[in-house]
Enzyme design. Structure first.
Site, PDB file in Angstrom:
ATOM      1  N   LYS A  84       0.536  -1.115   0.034  1.00  0.00           N
ATOM      2  CA  LYS A  84       0.008  -0.151   0.388  1.00  0.00           C
ATOM      3  C   LYS A  84       1.023   1.172   0.384  1.00  0.00           C
ATOM      4  O   LYS A  84       0.374   2.206  -0.213  1.00  0.00           O
ATOM      5  CB  LYS A  84      -0.650   0.385   1.248  1.00  0.00           C
ATOM      6  CG  LYS A  84      -2.077  -0.986   1.230  1.00  0.00           C
ATOM      7  CD  LYS A  84      -3.042  -0.950   1.969  1.00  0.00           C
ATOM      8  CE  LYS A  84      -3.994  -1.626   1.851  1.00  0.00           C
ATOM      9  NZ  LYS A  84      -4.676  -1.218   3.274  1.00  0.00           N
ATOM     10  N   ASN A 105      -5.118   1.775  -2.055  1.00  0.00           N
ATOM     11  CA  ASN A 105      -5.387   0.872  -1.711  1.00  0.00           C
ATOM     12  C   ASN A 105      -6.625  -0.248  -3.438  1.00  0.00           C
ATOM     13  O   ASN A 105      -6.338  -0.602  -3.917  1.00  0.00           O
ATOM     14  CB  ASN A 105      -6.455   0.403  -1.035  1.00  0.00           C
ATOM     15  CG  ASN A 105      -7.328   0.482  -1.099  1.00  0.00           C
ATOM     16  OD1 ASN A 105      -7.972   1.545  -1.459  1.00  0.00           O
ATOM     17  ND2 ASN A 105      -8.713   0.108   0.023  1.00  0.00           N
ATOM     18  N   ASP A 120     -10.115   2.498   2.176  1.00  0.00           N
ATOM     19  CA  ASP A 120     -10.444   1.647   3.774  1.00  0.00           C
ATOM     20  C   ASP A 120     -11.716   2.535   3.778  1.00  0.00           C
ATOM     21  O   ASP A 120     -12.231   2.158   4.352  1.00  0.00           O
ATOM     22  CB  ASP A 120      -9.311   1.736   3.573  1.00  0.00           C
ATOM     23  CG  ASP A 120      -8.430   0.542   3.228  1.00  0.00           C
ATOM     24  OD1 ASP A 120      -8.618  -0.138   2.978  1.00  0.00           O
ATOM     25  OD2 ASP A 120      -7.108   0.760   3.019  1.00  0.00           O
ATOM     26  N   GLY A 149      -3.428   1.235  13.674  1.00  0.00           N
ATOM     27  CA  GLY A 149      -2.523   0.943  12.569  1.00  0.00           C
ATOM     28  C   GLY A 149      -2.477   1.380  11.460  1.00  0.00           C
ATOM     29  O   GLY A 149      -3.841   2.835  10.733  1.00  0.00           O
ATOM     30  N   GLY A 150      -3.223   0.407   9.874  1.00  0.00           N
ATOM     31  CA  GLY A 150      -3.525   0.583   8.787  1.00  0.00           C
ATOM     32  C   GLY A 150      -4.999   1.244   8.413  1.00  0.00           C
ATOM     33  O   GLY A 150      -5.555   2.055   8.111  1.00  0.00           O
ATOM     34  N   ALA A 151      -5.759  -0.198   9.600  1.00  0.00           N
ATOM     35  CA  ALA A 151      -6.793   0.181   9.223  1.00  0.00           C
ATOM     36  C   ALA A 151      -7.821   0.958  10.067  1.00  0.00           C
ATOM     37  O   ALA A 151      -9.377   1.347   9.738  1.00  0.00           O
ATOM     38  CB  ALA A 151      -8.039  -1.689   9.771  1.00  0.00           C
TER      39      ALA A 151
END
Length: 300
Positions: A84, A105, A120, A149-151
């Site tokens: 990503k 993404n 996302d 984090g990323g999420a």
């Protein structure tokens, strides 16, 4: 020119070649979701996995793979772990949300340009909308989020956009929480975000309107536990989880048993697919039809 050649081109004359770029992605549902929706709409669309493991490449040059897909006339790519951020050198443009979140993404190839996007947070917004009704709006006064984090970056962005007045974020890595708040402060009022210690999360949940799990806790193969003491849950709370395997995590089941409005990670997965389908084709996907495809495949 013959009479046949003189006819206007069909609206379906265009076809799409799409792919998912990442590592160990054999279990992805993206091909099924994208191709089934295209078939429902009568669109010629082919979706392929570009898996570094299947290609036998131990340390791929992710940016080079994006450029190669563009050269091979792909219309777009979805991108997942661990690419990503690594694909940035291949991109000509980033949308503002992708730039703020520091992750891409979705890549759309358009007029010779590779445009990096992020669905996302759009996927999470779709999931959040699934529990909102006119008679029961989703309360956004105080929301507790577990994971930075990323999420977590995507869900925090979505929650702030949705109007969360106070967003309390807890993570095992407190520096990661601080870094996320710093990043989001470029667009949102910093006073709306609060860093929590993990041991402070249960008490915060007891007083909150909403709770979001953006950690892998609860995922099949990781842990079947809840990321927060379920004793802190209450019936006035709405609860969202980014985990979709299993369909209902321990957290979601416990919240639903109390009468909370809940959604699992499947809603976010489908929301991401709906958003990227629109970016790729310019057409609106039917989120309910796509979610039914997701449920059938997951239950099967």
């Amino acid at each position: 020119m013959t009479a046949q050649e003189d006819r206007p081109r069909s609206a379906h004359a265009q076809s799409w070649l799409l792919g998912l770029l990442g590592e160990n992605i054999g279990g992805s549902m993206s091909p099924l979701l994208q191709e089934s929706e295209a078939q429902r709409q009568g669109l010629p669309l082919l979706y392929r996995l570009l898996d570094s493991e299947q290609m036998g490449v131990a340390e791929p040059d992710w940016a080079a793979l994006v450029s190669e897909a563009q050269r091979m006339s792909f219309n777009g790519l979805n991108v997942t772990h661990p690419a990503k951020q690594a694909i940035f050198p291949a991109l000509d443009e980033l949308t503002p949300d992708a730039e703020l979140l520091g992750a891409v993404n979705t890549v759309v190839f358009r007029e010779g340009q590779a445009i990096g996007m992020n669905t996302d947070h759009l996927g999470f917004s779709e999931a959040l909308a699934s529990i909102r009704t006119e008679s029961a709006p989703t309360r956004m006064g105080h929301v507790v989020q577990l994971g930075a984090g990323g999420a977590g970056a995507a869900t925090a962005y979505s929650l702030l956009q949705a109007g969360a007045e106070r967003l309390s974020i807890a993570d095992v890595d407190r520096e990661r929480v601080s870094a996320l708040i710093d990043r989001l402060s470029a667009q949102f009022d910093r006073s709306r975000m609060v860093a929590l210690r993990l041991d402070e999360a249960p008490e915060a949940v007891r007083l909150a309107d909403g709770l979001v799990n953006s950690t892998p806790i609860g995922m099949t193969g990781v842990s079947d536990a809840s990321p927060v003491d379920v004793g802190a849950l209450h019936s006035r709370l709405w609860v969202g989880d980014v985990v979709y395997r299993p369909l209902q995590t321990t957290l979601v089941r416990a919240a639903e048993a109390l009468g909370c409005r809940v959604f699992g990670g499947g809603r976010m997965v489908v929301g991401q697919a709906v958003a990227s389908f629109g970016m790729f084709t310019g057409r609106q996907a039917d989120r309910d039809a796509m979610y039914e495809v997701f449920l059938e495949a997951t239950r099967g």
